[in-house]
Write an enzyme that holds these catalytic residues in place. Sequence first.
Site, PDB file in Angstrom:
ATOM      1  CE  LYS A   1      48.957   0.546  38.850  1.00 50.35           C
ATOM      2  NZ  LYS A   1      49.272   1.990  38.859  1.00 50.35           N
TER       3      LYS A   1
ATOM      4  CE1 TYR B   1      63.115 -24.100  58.305  1.00 47.10           C
ATOM      5  CE2 TYR B   1      61.170 -23.012  57.393  1.00 47.10           C
ATOM      6  CZ  TYR B   1      62.194 -23.932  57.282  1.00 47.10           C
ATOM      7  OH  TYR B   1      62.304 -24.699  56.155  1.00 47.10           O
TER       8      TYR B   1
HETATM    9  C1  PLP Z   1      48.088   2.768  39.301  1.00 52.48           C
HETATM   10  C2  PLP Z   1      47.647   3.993  38.627  1.00 52.48           C
HETATM   11  C3  PLP Z   1      46.319   4.444  38.736  1.00 52.48           C
HETATM   12  C4  PLP Z   1      45.303   3.797  39.661  1.00 52.48           C
HETATM   13  O1  PLP Z   1      45.527   4.187  40.980  1.00 52.48           O
HETATM   14  P1  PLP Z   1      44.526   3.741  42.150  1.00 52.48           P
HETATM   15  O2  PLP Z   1      44.988   4.509  43.306  1.00 52.48           O
HETATM   16  O3  PLP Z   1      44.707   2.265  42.324  1.00 52.48           O
HETATM   17  O4  PLP Z   1      43.155   4.070  41.690  1.00 52.48           O
HETATM   18  C5  PLP Z   1      45.936   5.541  37.988  1.00 52.48           C
HETATM   19  N1  PLP Z   1      46.822   6.173  37.185  1.00 52.48           N
HETATM   20  C6  PLP Z   1      48.111   5.772  37.074  1.00 52.48           C
HETATM   21  C7  PLP Z   1      49.009   6.536  36.175  1.00 52.48           C
HETATM   22  C8  PLP Z   1      48.571   4.687  37.801  1.00 52.48           C
HETATM   23  O5  PLP Z   1      49.856   4.325  37.695  1.00 52.48           O
END
Ligand code: PLP
Length: 334
Positions: free
Chosen positions: A33, A243
């Site tokens: 993601k 800046y």
């Molecule tokens: C992002 C996410 C994961 C992965 O989490 P990590 O801590 O990066 O392994 C697993 N399940 C869901 C539902 C998530 O949103």
Amino acid sequence: MAFITLNRQNFHHNLSQIALKTGSKEKIAIVLKDNAYGHGLELMAGLACEFGIRHAVVRNFAEASRIRTLFETILVLGGEIVADNVCSFALNSLQAILQAPKGAKVELKVDTGMHRNGIALHELDDALARIKTQDLKLVGVMTHYRSSDELSSEFFWQQKQFETVKKRVKEAGFSDVRTHSHNSAAILRVKHFDEDLVRVGIAAYGYHEFPSVFDVLELKPVLSLYAKKVASRVIKAGERVGYGGVFVAPREMLVSTYDLGYGDGWCRGDATQPYVTSEGLPILGRVSMDFIALESDKEVVCVMNDAKKAATQFNTISYEITTALASDIPKIII
Ligand SMILES: *Cc1c(COP(=O)(O)O)cnc(C)c1O
């Protein structure tokens, strides 16, 4: 332009470490993601596929569409639900069940204590009945832990809740339903694993956020961030850089600007407590939109090769450091 290198060997090392916990790589779903936590969706999907990973998790259908030929199944965590033969969609609420189109592959997310997304335990029977009447194809049941990286009993209490959920789904007559609850922290800490899948994100990219009391497997950062020199100048003692002139040269210095800034998703931070690059160079003065200044004459500098260390400096977590990086930063696999 600034650029990112992705270390194939380190990524595959991390996946091997996780496979030791799951028992096989077939049980790993790589979480891609948000542009693979800033690492680049297609590139990381390709590397995962090359390693033999067959399942992926993404944020929405648009992300899934970009990598759909590489995986057997793709779990889509949010957004619109469509009927698709590769993608399954997390059902985050009772409402979502009513809006899903007939025949869609769905995975029921159950809220076992995090109270973010998912249906409540007392809604479970109702949800399962609605899935049947809506003619949805239930292919998974899942939950998410709120404290899997903390030393507390909360993790075990949520696990127990999920066990009863699995039982109730079975009793309702559903079969061929995969169950999964573990994220990176959960799979790294458990000794026994008997579910069908883990959803692994951050560990695959080389990080964990455990306090030091946990004894965890060795992980290696995948991403390194580099910037290229734009201009150099010699400044005299007392002259200021950037800046607001926050940095005042204590002596004559050779200062160069490099082509990375907060426009690339690099944290602007607090110029009075400057970030120190992985080569030991403090950023001089404020971070600009597209530039930083360093006391260096090198053509290319490594700004960051360990997001956990950078996160410590910025008082945040490794996830935020890599995920914030702009998707258009060029990437090279090494
Ligand atoms: C992002 C996410 C994961 C992965 O989490 P990590 O801590 O990066 O392994 C697993 N399940 C869901 C539902 C998530 O949103």
